[in-house]
Scaffold this motif. Structure first.
Motif: not given
Lengths: 631, 208
Positions: A127-131, A36-37, A34, A40, A105-107, A44
């Motif tokens: 996901k979404p992963v935080r810094i 976009t991911c 992905d 980002v 994963s988003v899962n 990060l």
């Protein structure tokens, strides 16, 4: 320093900076399809002052990792990717590079997370992963290092010899230590300029050099076997093997322990082979090596997780290997697979015809034959005498050259078997009807691990794991999928596997057409065919074969054929069993084979039924990490 | 707080008036209306101006909802963007001055592709729930990366329908996903326009 400057510095300094300012500059490889991911994530990570490399494809990631083994400290990978499953990448990285891998994963389902952890991920992020989460991922790198350090104490000063005492098997730290020291040793040779840097780094250092474990992947094992064969099994010493292999991050100690296992495996094969009276008589060769080789091969099949096959007769192995190299012998091998172990067992029987099959080939064949079809590809060391060879050979092109190119256990190996067969024994040709699947045996000739394609290996590996350990070489071809291993067993297994467990991704099963079978027939059919085909004592082995197919080809041989093969099977089985069976199928097989061993009682039906017992499908069965499990 | 004081200034209808102010408010709006009680029609505005109305006027959006609070809730009560978007914005700095816009552009480009994949799959593979689900999961992952919370919620309900084996539900949900996608695109386009207009001042008003 502004953020940009830090970033720049981190980038410029690359690896070495990491060591100095860790975790700043820690080198991360981020993989996610992905975009976009990925973008980002990259930023990060940069914000955390790591050094980041990104790629959208798992294949590229692997390539990068392989090319520059020591260029990365940590891998972050998405789970769902189009070109390769994230878990597979995870395993590969763990096996080959032994780097900490974080899954993304988003899962966040428990099952998926569990799968990640069991496959060896050191962390699983949603996901979404935080810094904030990324700021602490360096702990995984440190943890690995300190584990190694702890296990091995301060091994920087150890001499290579000292390390030899340390078994790399199952010892995380040990391997690492070995690696380090071995690297040191290699420094002396000027092999690796970085070694001195690395070696000088204390265990707790942020260096990424430390890899706690050496995983004997198929490819690695293949190189190992090639080196051993080149040197001659008797003359193969770890140091030379190591040099020949020319692989980084492997210490002499790793090689030494691996060699030990390999020898045991060969020994086991030869023991089995020697018991193969039929084969002996028919072939007049010594298939022992083949068996052993096969077994070992099988064992190695499992994706990097070998079950070290106890090397039985090392010396015998040598002979066998030698014989195996002869083309004719190879042909025999081809038969073996289908016939299962007999051929392997009959070291004697293997005689010239078989043995000649590219000496190595033979060995491989036999070995593969012996090796319980690890999952699919196990080649059954054809127990049943020469007939089995015939069976095997017919279709496989094993005998393309006198030396069965075991090395390339490509799926096409199956064909090899046929070939081998043809070259070695004409009469056998008739037998081998289809054995296209056996090419593996042929392949096994030259090197164990031949060309098992990594992916295949991976698959099979899993399966194989259950089956055999180290003997994977030939099996690796198996894994390649289609059981290249000519061993009938392979086909049978694959067939059985396919029949029994839908879950088995054995490529092999698809094509594994045991020579005796007919394409796609059940093992039962195969068995029948085999019986019909085998004039000699193969029939007895057939039952074995069947059973073996599923589990341990060897076993069948033992049970039925001349009994010689059985032992490898057994061993193989054991090994397999040791390996967490990825596939229940394997487990089932083993059960069956064990039955066989018990004397083939119950007749074929029982065995077959047993084989076809539905696989419990354990996807989740994790690889047995640890590589050297001798069941 | 800057926002509140701005709110007190009165409705701002045009883009030209105090773009930085609008931008700040816009940001606030796009993100969940944290203070809002959640009720769709009347989110309790923390200040004089109803975030919804301001938002609507500022962007001429056609959305019928209002930026409700945190993304965790059902689609209708989610803000268009959530905290993740803030994080993305935070990554913007001197080294990557247009980072946010780049990411958003990338997102829309990729998500358009994913949506079209799903659309094709819906047609070509009827009732192939696992396939649909897999595609939608990809889209969901993308959405979560930039904080597109409403869209993400719709993706989740699509996946729920897949799980239930409900093709009509999937179709409906997919239409919603597309709507949210379009709406978000509009909002963000407007937002970036404001950003550009606000210039450096706009950046200064960035929350946090």
């Amino acid at each position: 320093m502004t953020v940009e400057e830090v970033k720049l510095q981190a980038k410029v300094n690359g690896g070495h900076a990491a060591k100095d300012q860790f975790p700043v500059g820690m080198r991360v490889l981020a993989v996610d399809d992905d975009p976009t991911c990925l973008k980002v994530l990259e930023n990060l990570l940069l914000r955390c002052q790591y050094h980041v490399t990104t790629t959208g494809q798992a294949a590229t990631a692997l390539k990068l990792l392989r090319e520059k083994k020591d260029q990365f400290d940590l891998v972050i990978s998405d789970v769902h990717m189009p070109d390769m499953d994230g878990f597979k990448l995870l395993e590969l990285v763990g096996l080959e590079m032994d780097l900490p891998v974080i899954m993304l994963s988003v899962n966040g389902e428990t099952q998926t997370v569990m799968k990640g952890i069991t496959h060896g991920a050191c962390d699983y992020l949603l996901k979404p992963v935080r810094i904030e989460q990324l700021r602490t991922i360096w702990q995984h790198v440190v943890r690995r290092r300190s584990c190694d350090a702890k296990n091995h104490g301060n091994d920087n000063d150890d001499s290579g010899k000292k390390l030899q005492l340390v078994s790399a098997e199952g010892d995380n730290g040990g391997v690492n230590r070995n690696k380090r020291t071995s690297r040191k040793g290699r420094d002396d040779n000027g092999d690796d300029g970085d070694d001195s840097d690395e070696n000088s780094i204390e265990n707790g250092d942020s260096s990424t050099q430390k890899k706690p474990r050496v995983v004997w992947s198929v490819e690695l094992h293949r190189k190992f076997v090639a080196a051993v064969n080149q040197l001659g099994i008797d003359k193969a010493v770890p140091k030379k093997i190591l040099d020949l292999m020319n692989v980084e991050n492997i210490t002499r100690e790793n090689v030494a322990s691996h060699l030990q296992k390999y020898r045991l495996y060969l020994k086991r094969l030869s023991n089995d082979a020697s018991r193969q009276a039929n084969l002996t008589a028919a072939l007049g060769r010594n298939p022992a090596y083949v068996n052993m080789g096969l077994e070992a091969f099988r064992q190695y099949n499992t994706y990097g997780r070998y079950r070290p096959v106890p090397t039985t007769n090392h010396s015998q192995s040598n002979n066998l290997l030698a014989r195996m190299n002869s083309p004719s012998a190879f042909g025999m091998h081809g038969l073996l697979p289908s016939q299962s172990l007999q051929i392997g067992h009959n070291q004697n029987s293997l005689s010239t015809s078989l043995g000649n099959v590219g000496v190595m080939n033979n060995g491989n064949l036999i070995r593969s034959a012996h090796m319980p079809l690890q999952d699919t590809s196990k080649c059954f060391p054809t127990g049943p005498s020469g007939n089995s060879f015939a069976n095997i050979s017919n279709s496989t092109q094993l005998v393309t050259t006198n030396n069965l190119p075991l090395q390339s256990l490509e799926p096409s190996n199956q064909q090899h078997l046929g070939r081998i067969h043809s070259s070695s024994a004409d009469p056998f040709n008739s037998f081998v009807s289809e054995s296209p699947q056996f090419p593996d045996l042929g392949r096994c000739n030259t090197t164990w691990p031949t060309a098992v394609s990594p992916s295949n290996v991976q698959e099979l590996g899993q399966k194989d794991r259950t089956v055999n350990g180290p003997k994977l070489e030939p099996l690796s071809s198996f894994t390649e999928a289609n059981g290249r291993i000519p061993l009938l067993g392979n086909e049978l297994q694959s067939q059985v596997a396919s029949l029994a467990s839908s879950g088995l991704p054995m490529p092999f099963s698809q094509e594994a057409v045991p020579f005796s079978y007919g394409s796609g027939t059940n093992s039962r059919d195969m068995l029948n065919n085999n019986i019909a085909l085998n004039n000699s004592g193969i029939s007895s082995s057939l039952p074995n074969l069947r059973i073996d197919n599923s589990a341990v080809p060897r076993q069948t041989l033992d049970g039925g054929n001349s009994g010689g093969v059985a032992s490898p099977l057994q061993d193989g089985r054991i090994d397999q069993q040791a390996v967490s069976s990825q596939l229940n199928f394997n487990n089932d097989l083993m059960g069956t084979s064990s039955r066989l061993q018990r004397g083939l009682s119950g007749g074929l039906d029982d065995i077959v039924v047993d084989m076809f017992r539905p696989d419990c499908a354990d996807d989740g069965v994790p690889f047995i990490d640890g590589d050297w499990e001798l069941v | 707080r800057p926002f509140e004081s701005h709110f007190a200034l009165g409705p701002i209808y045009s883009y030209t008036a105090r773009p930085s102010l609008i931008l700040a408010q816009h940001r606030q709006l796009l993100r969940q209306a944290a203070a809002a009680g959640g009720r769709d029609d009347d989110p309790s505005p923390p200040a004089v101006w109803s975030p919804v109305s301001l938002h609507r006027r500022a962007t001429h959006s056609q959305h019928n909802g209002r930026p409700p609070p945190p993304s965790a809730g059902p689609p209708s009560s989610c803000g268009y963007l959530d905290e993740q978007f803030c994080q993305v914005e935070d990554l913007q700095d001197d080294a990557s001055p247009n980072f946010t816009e780049e990411v958003v552009t990338l997102f829309f480009k990729d998500s358009a592709r994913l949506i079209s994949n799903i659309e094709q799959a819906l047609e070509k593979y009827p009732k192939d729930f696992s396939r649909w689900d897999a595609y939608m999961q990809q889209l969901k992952g993308s959405c979560s990366s930039i904080g597109a919370s409403r869209m993400k919620s719709e993706c989740m309900s699509f996946r729920d329908c897949c799980g239930q084996g409900n093709p009509e539900g999937c179709m409906r949900s997919f239409q919603k996903v597309k709507r949210e996608h379009g709406a978000l695109r509009q909002k963000l386009e407007a937002y970036f326009q404001l950003v550009r207009q606000a210039g450096p001042a706009g950046a200064a008003t960035r929350p946090v």
